[in-house]
Enzyme design. Structure first.
Site, PDB file in Angstrom:
ATOM      1  N   TRP A 169      51.461  62.009  35.566  1.00  0.00           N
ATOM      2  CA  TRP A 169      50.690  61.619  34.384  1.00  0.00           C
ATOM      3  C   TRP A 169      49.744  62.767  34.064  1.00  0.00           C
ATOM      4  O   TRP A 169      49.405  63.528  34.953  1.00  0.00           O
ATOM      5  CB  TRP A 169      49.888  60.327  34.678  1.00  0.00           C
ATOM      6  CG  TRP A 169      49.446  59.619  33.447  1.00  0.00           C
ATOM      7  CD1 TRP A 169      48.230  59.719  32.834  1.00  0.00           C
ATOM      8  CD2 TRP A 169      50.210  58.699  32.654  1.00  0.00           C
ATOM      9  NE1 TRP A 169      48.198  58.920  31.719  1.00  0.00           N
ATOM     10  CE2 TRP A 169      49.391  58.279  31.591  1.00  0.00           C
ATOM     11  CE3 TRP A 169      51.515  58.192  32.740  1.00  0.00           C
ATOM     12  CZ2 TRP A 169      49.828  57.389  30.606  1.00  0.00           C
ATOM     13  CZ3 TRP A 169      51.939  57.301  31.771  1.00  0.00           C
ATOM     14  CH2 TRP A 169      51.111  56.913  30.719  1.00  0.00           C
TER      15      TRP A 169
ATOM     16  N   ASP B 251      43.749  66.035  26.061  1.00  0.00           N
ATOM     17  CA  ASP B 251      42.865  65.369  25.099  1.00  0.00           C
ATOM     18  C   ASP B 251      42.889  63.852  25.296  1.00  0.00           C
ATOM     19  O   ASP B 251      43.555  63.340  26.206  1.00  0.00           O
ATOM     20  CB  ASP B 251      43.226  65.782  23.660  1.00  0.00           C
ATOM     21  CG  ASP B 251      44.621  65.336  23.227  1.00  0.00           C
ATOM     22  OD1 ASP B 251      45.214  64.443  23.871  1.00  0.00           O
ATOM     23  OD2 ASP B 251      45.137  65.883  22.230  1.00  0.00           O
TER      24      ASP B 251
ATOM     25  N   GLU C  31      46.063  62.264  25.733  1.00  0.00           N
ATOM     26  CA  GLU C  31      46.793  62.719  26.923  1.00  0.00           C
ATOM     27  C   GLU C  31      47.825  63.784  26.579  1.00  0.00           C
ATOM     28  O   GLU C  31      48.935  63.801  27.115  1.00  0.00           O
ATOM     29  CB  GLU C  31      47.427  61.511  27.637  1.00  0.00           C
ATOM     30  CG  GLU C  31      46.514  60.290  27.544  1.00  0.00           C
ATOM     31  CD  GLU C  31      46.696  59.262  28.613  1.00  0.00           C
ATOM     32  OE1 GLU C  31      47.657  58.512  28.512  1.00  0.00           O
ATOM     33  OE2 GLU C  31      45.874  59.202  29.544  1.00  0.00           O
TER      34      GLU C  31
ATOM     35  N   GLU D  52      48.382  48.279  19.717  1.00  0.00           N
ATOM     36  CA  GLU D  52      47.854  49.646  19.713  1.00  0.00           C
ATOM     37  C   GLU D  52      47.959  50.250  18.320  1.00  0.00           C
ATOM     38  O   GLU D  52      47.024  50.836  17.792  1.00  0.00           O
ATOM     39  CB  GLU D  52      48.653  50.483  20.711  1.00  0.00           C
ATOM     40  CG  GLU D  52      48.292  51.948  20.733  1.00  0.00           C
ATOM     41  CD  GLU D  52      49.236  52.734  21.638  1.00  0.00           C
ATOM     42  OE1 GLU D  52      50.387  53.003  21.221  1.00  0.00           O
ATOM     43  OE2 GLU D  52      48.832  53.060  22.768  1.00  0.00           O
TER      44      GLU D  52
HETATM   45  C1  BGC Z   1      46.611  56.799  24.646  1.00  0.00           C
HETATM   46  C2  BGC Z   1      45.335  56.938  25.463  1.00  0.00           C
HETATM   47  C3  BGC Z   1      45.005  55.623  26.146  1.00  0.00           C
HETATM   48  C4  BGC Z   1      46.200  55.050  26.893  1.00  0.00           C
HETATM   49  C5  BGC Z   1      45.942  53.636  27.385  1.00  0.00           C
HETATM   50  C6  BGC Z   1      47.709  56.286  25.542  1.00  0.00           C
HETATM   51  O1  BGC Z   1      48.890  56.195  24.819  1.00  0.00           O
HETATM   52  O2  BGC Z   1      46.974  58.039  24.092  1.00  0.00           O
HETATM   53  O3  BGC Z   1      44.272  57.287  24.630  1.00  0.00           O
HETATM   54  O4  BGC Z   1      43.944  55.821  27.022  1.00  0.00           O
HETATM   55  O5  BGC Z   1      47.309  55.012  26.036  1.00  0.00           O
HETATM   56  O6  BGC Z   1      45.531  52.803  26.346  1.00  0.00           O
END
Ligand code: BGC
Length: 364
Positions: free
Chosen positions: A109, A161, A164, A323
């Site tokens: 990760w 960032d 990720e 999301e």
């Molecule tokens: C996002 C992150 C987030 C994670 C868990 C990822 O896809 O880019 O910002 O922390 O999901 O929600």
């Protein structure tokens, strides 16, 4: 669903998905998100604080302590290597997400992300401001100082960032989190070195992360000169104004940044950045709520209310918020492949529920 109902279901969903030891699962039904992130967790805890659910928030901050309190030897070893100018591999830095029971996540990760470490310090000081529980500073001291030393030393290192991605660059939104954490703790405890570092980070952003009068998504150091790496905007640049206050909401540079976000990333909701391919680049609920929060702070209640209505319209019958949604996709061609691999996007995403609560609170 009515606003009050969605507030209640958001709080219930967050509480139901908090581990007894305090970690919030990012999303209970999307396996890659079955961990607790410092970034998501802090913004969720802050939403709970704003919703008078301060016990939940406090449990989260104790969970962070449980996760980090034994990492003093690791941070000292990292700092020693840095002082000796030795190479440090990305994998040696602290993680970004942890198992709910507090164990390190050893999976593949993008773990080196500094934003959550700055954010949690900021969130803790907000929690103390709201509750008056300043005794937490002593209780969590070991973890607070591990985090401070980590950020004071590595704040300018390239790292992933908040989405990720892009580990070779430095990201103004990440710097804003670090700034916000060091400044808030520095002010609370009257600590000059922290305040000086925060001022330095702000100057660094102002000197290197502006292009055509607005902030850029990412910067890098080429031939000893810091310069924009990704010239475009990212909606997370809103964090520079709210909540971290690197600049005022009506600072001309921020206003110009927001104009670019509106031109490039705003439809009904807000997208992350122009080149986003994850899920085909949909509209993110938490960013739409963030943009609404910014507008509320700017005094533009009508636009903030429109954002709230938009987010609310995405709730399912159980009051669950995803999301993102597949509207105005940036790259529709990569969407079917994503769905084939992952299924539907995370639902509920606790961070979406949280940012809805924050926006709703900011409109009170
Ligand atoms: C996002 C992150 C987030 C994670 C868990 C990822 O896809 O880019 O910002 O922390 O999901 O929600």
């Amino acid at each position: 669903m009515e606003r009050e109902q969605l507030i209640n279901s958001s709080i219930s969903i967050i509480k139901l998905n908090q581990h007894p030891s305090g970690g919030y699962v990012a999303s209970p039904l999307f396996p890659p998100y079955s961990y607790s992130w410092l970034r998501d967790g802090t913004f969720i805890a802050n939403a709970m604080d704003r919703s008078m659910e301060t016990e939940s928030a406090e449990l989260f901050y104790r969970w962070v302590h449980h996760v980090l309190k034994d990492k003093r030897p690791r941070v000292d070893a990292l700092i020693r290597k840095q002082e000796a100018k030795e190479w440090i591999d990305r994998s040696e830095f602290f993680g970004t997400r942890y198992h709910l029971d507090g164990r390190d996540d050893l999976s593949e990760w993008g773990h080196f992300q500094l934003d959550g470490y700055g954010a949690w310090l900021w969130g803790l000081t907000e929690h103390i401001r709201i509750t008056g529980h300043s005794e937490l500073l002593n209780e969590l001291r070991e973890t607070i100082e591990i985090t401070v030393d980590y950020l004071m030393t590595f704040w300018h290192f390239p790292n992933f960032d908040c989405w990720e991605e892009f580990p070779d660059y430095v990201h103004p939104a990440t710097l804003a989190c670090v700034y916000g954490g060091l400044k808030a703790l520095g002010e609370l405890e009257n600590r000059a070195p922290l305040l000086e570092k925060a001022a330095l980070i702000k100057k660094f952003i102002m000197d290197h992360a502006i292009y055509e009068g607005r902030f850029v998504k990412s910067i890098h150091c080429l031939g000893e000169v810091w310069q924009p790496a990704l010239n475009g905007v990212d909606a997370s640049l809103l964090w520079l104004a709210v909540p971290f206050g690197v600049c005022e909401v009506n600072d001309p540079i921020m206003l110009k940044t927001v104009q670019a976000i509106e031109a490039d990333l705003k439809h009904g909701g807000i997208q992350r950045y122009v080149e986003d391919r994850y899920y085909g680049g949909g509209e993110w609920l938490l960013l739409t709520a963030w943009y609404g929060w910014y507008q509320a702070e700017l005094g533009n209640r009508e636009e903030a209310q429109r954002c709230l209505d938009w987010v609310m319209s995405k709730a399912d019958k159980l009051g669950r918020l995803p999301e993102q949604v597949a509207e105005s996709l940036r790259d529709p061609s990569s969407h079917p492949e994503w769905i084939a691999k992952w299924g539907e996007p995370a639902l509920p995403l606790l961070w979406s529920q949280a940012m809805f609560l924050v926006l709703s609170d900011s409109l009170k």
